[in-house]
Design a protein around this motif. Structure first.
Motif, PDB file in Angstrom:
ATOM      1  N   ASN A  70     -50.570 -39.694  10.693  1.00 44.87           N
ATOM      2  CA  ASN A  70     -49.134 -39.796  10.976  1.00 44.87           C
ATOM      3  C   ASN A  70     -48.325 -38.528  10.766  1.00 44.87           C
ATOM      4  OD1 ASN A  70     -48.695 -42.798  11.555  1.00 44.87           O
ATOM      5  ND2 ASN A  70     -49.948 -42.820   9.711  1.00 44.87           N
ATOM      6  N   LYS A  71     -48.958 -37.473  10.270  1.00 40.78           N
ATOM      7  CA  LYS A  71     -48.101 -36.310   9.999  1.00 40.78           C
ATOM      8  C   LYS A  71     -47.883 -35.460  11.241  1.00 40.78           C
ATOM      9  CE  LYS A  71     -51.437 -33.113   7.837  1.00 40.78           C
ATOM     10  NZ  LYS A  71     -51.858 -32.560   6.535  1.00 40.78           N
ATOM     11  N   GLN A 126     -45.335 -35.587  13.274  1.00 39.05           N
ATOM     12  CA  GLN A 126     -44.706 -36.264  14.408  1.00 39.05           C
ATOM     13  C   GLN A 126     -43.192 -36.367  14.336  1.00 39.05           C
ATOM     14  OE1 GLN A 126     -46.808 -39.961  14.846  1.00 39.05           O
ATOM     15  NE2 GLN A 126     -48.784 -38.924  14.939  1.00 39.05           N
ATOM     16  N   ASP A 186     -42.421 -35.078   7.455  1.00 37.91           N
ATOM     17  CA  ASP A 186     -43.524 -36.027   7.274  1.00 37.91           C
ATOM     18  C   ASP A 186     -43.203 -37.045   6.181  1.00 37.91           C
ATOM     19  OD1 ASP A 186     -45.246 -34.688   9.110  1.00 37.91           O
ATOM     20  OD2 ASP A 186     -45.665 -33.175   7.569  1.00 37.91           O
ATOM     21  N   LEU A 189     -47.532 -31.220   3.582  1.00 40.93           N
ATOM     22  CA  LEU A 189     -46.566 -32.061   4.301  1.00 40.93           C
ATOM     23  C   LEU A 189     -45.227 -31.357   4.409  1.00 40.93           C
ATOM     24  CD1 LEU A 189     -47.298 -35.458   2.491  1.00 40.93           C
ATOM     25  CD2 LEU A 189     -48.210 -34.707   4.700  1.00 40.93           C
TER      26      LEU A 189
END
Ligand SMILES: [Zn+2]
Lengths: 88, 345
Positions: free
Chosen positions: B61-62, B64, B68, B92
């Protein structure tokens, strides 16, 4: 994953044992047909802990949509929910 | 009335007291928690499994969104280290978020400034009015707003304050479609089953409606502003973010954490008690909890650290009893609370 055939009674005994140990309550404190939140046994984080127990014990990940009163509104409802996912 | 905390009977191995729920002692004076009769010890296997799942989740999921993760940053040592982990170990893009509850130590604020500058990250501080925060703490202290069974490891005031942190972090994450919210809780403070989880606001809101109703009756519409999320935001948001407590995945002592964050400019505040490194209302919260329940909300956490050999029993007792009277008195005066108002639950 536990492969033994589980009866509702078995699921309930196991769940109650978990609840007593995890939330430091006595079995007499738990009303089977009432919400664990409403009766003060757990708060909303407790529901996350129960979902985690289901994942560990029955290898089933509870979805956000399934986290509702119909499935988690009482011990009896949770037992029904587990027995449904076990069949499904 | 409960006995003084100093002459209370405690487990000979950990520091759980005779007033702790469901406690029993064996003939050697060792409690049933130490004897592993209750589910409190975190199995290393569980943590390893959670670690794998967290890494997968982060990788998936990072990159995007704008950020993050939101890191709930109190300025204390654990969340400082969590911030460092998020940036340096997990790489992150983070937004640091601080709730100013009106009782944060000035040294903690200067720590926040130094650390976010050093790590090169954005910082947001949210400060509800002092009047609101004092009202919230006063009600939480006096009105037995939470069920005692849910307060075994947290005081009522901490619970109220953390509810605002969680709600505002969730709100911001949903507004900005940020997939993760990171907090600095450690095992002992939370059960291993909540190292990471996906938020579910509807369920949360339903389960704490009675509590919010009590707050609303006395504090009005500000409660909604700080403790609720609108239906519009829920409808337009792209799903709920995950909460992750990264520190639970690390095997690290308190001294090692401090050693790791000193190079960021972090300094231990002197105006806090033995159980906090940022908040000046903590001693008062513990005082109220002990008056009502007969045990400290830190007993479970400190006992966990003893059993994990991360802290000696003597060090734990020292922390437990380091509760400066002048801080308790200061908060009592601010909240207009005296002992006669604090009764056993
Ligand atoms: Zn013990």
């Amino acid at each position: 994953m536990n492969t033994e055939v589980l009866t509702k009674e078995g699921i309930q005994v196991d769940l109650l044992d978990f609840l007593c140990r995890q939330f430091y309550v006595d079995i007499e404190d738990i009303a089977l047909d009432r919400s664990l939140v409403d009766t003060g046994i757990i708060d909303s984080m407790g529901l996350i802990e129960i979902a985690s127990y289901i994942k560990k014990r029955y290898a089933y990940t509870v979805t956000n949509e399934e986290m509702n009163r119909d499935n988690f509104g009482s011990v009896i409802k949770i037992v029904d929910f587990i027995s449904r996912i076990k069949e499904g | 009335m409960f006995k003084n905390n100093d002459d209370i009977k405690r487990c000979k191995r950990c520091i759980l007291s005779e007033n702790f729920p469901r406690i029993k002692f064996d003939s050697n004076g060792v409690c049933n928690f130490c004897n592993n009769e209750l589910l409190h010890i975190t199995e290393d296997e569980d943590i390893d499994k959670s670690r794998d799942e967290v890494i997968n989740l982060l990788n998936k999921n990072k990159g995007q969104a704008e950020y993050d993760a939101i890191v709930c940053y109190s300025g204390g040592k654990d969340s400082t280290y969590t911030l460092k982990l998020a940036v340096e170990k997990y790489k992150l893009k983070v937004l640091s978020f601080t709730l100013d509850n009106g009782f944060i130590s000035p040294v903690a604020f200067s720590n926040i400034e130094k650390v976010v500058s050093e790590l090169g990250i954005d910082q947001i501080t949210y400060r509800p009015s002092y009047k609101f925060m004092k009202g919230l703490f006063r009600i939480s202290s006096l009105d037995n707003i939470y069920n005692p069974k849910t307060l075994t490891r947290i005081s009522a005031n901490c619970n109220s304050c953390i509810s605002i942190v969680n709600n505002m972090a969730l709100k911001m994450a949903m507004e900005k479609n940020i997939p993760f919210i990171l907090a600095g809780f450690t095992l002992g403070q939370i059960p291993s089953s909540t190292i990471f989880y996906q938020n579910n606001y509807e369920f949360l809101a339903e389960s704490r409606k009675p509590i919010l109703d009590k707050f609303k009756a006395e504090l009005g519409s500000d409660v909604s502003k700080h403790l609720e999320i609108s239906q519009e935001l829920i409808k337009k948001s792209k799903g709920y973010p995950y909460n992750i407590n990264l520190l639970c995945l690390e095997d690290i002592t308190e001294d090692e954490i401090v050693e790791q964050i000193l190079p960021l400019g972090w300094v231990k505040p002197k105006d806090v008690d033995g159980c906090s490194t940022n908040c000046r209302i903590n001693s008062f919260n513990n005082y109220v909890h002990i008056k009502k329940f007969g045990y400290s909300p830190y007993e479970l956490e400190l006992s966990h650290l003893i059993r994990k050999n991360l802290l000696t029993r003597d060090e734990a007792l020292k922390k437990l009893f380091d509760q400066p009277q002048e801080q308790i008195d200061f908060v009592k005066a601010e909240l207009r609370i005296d002992d006669s108002m604090l009764e056993k639950y």
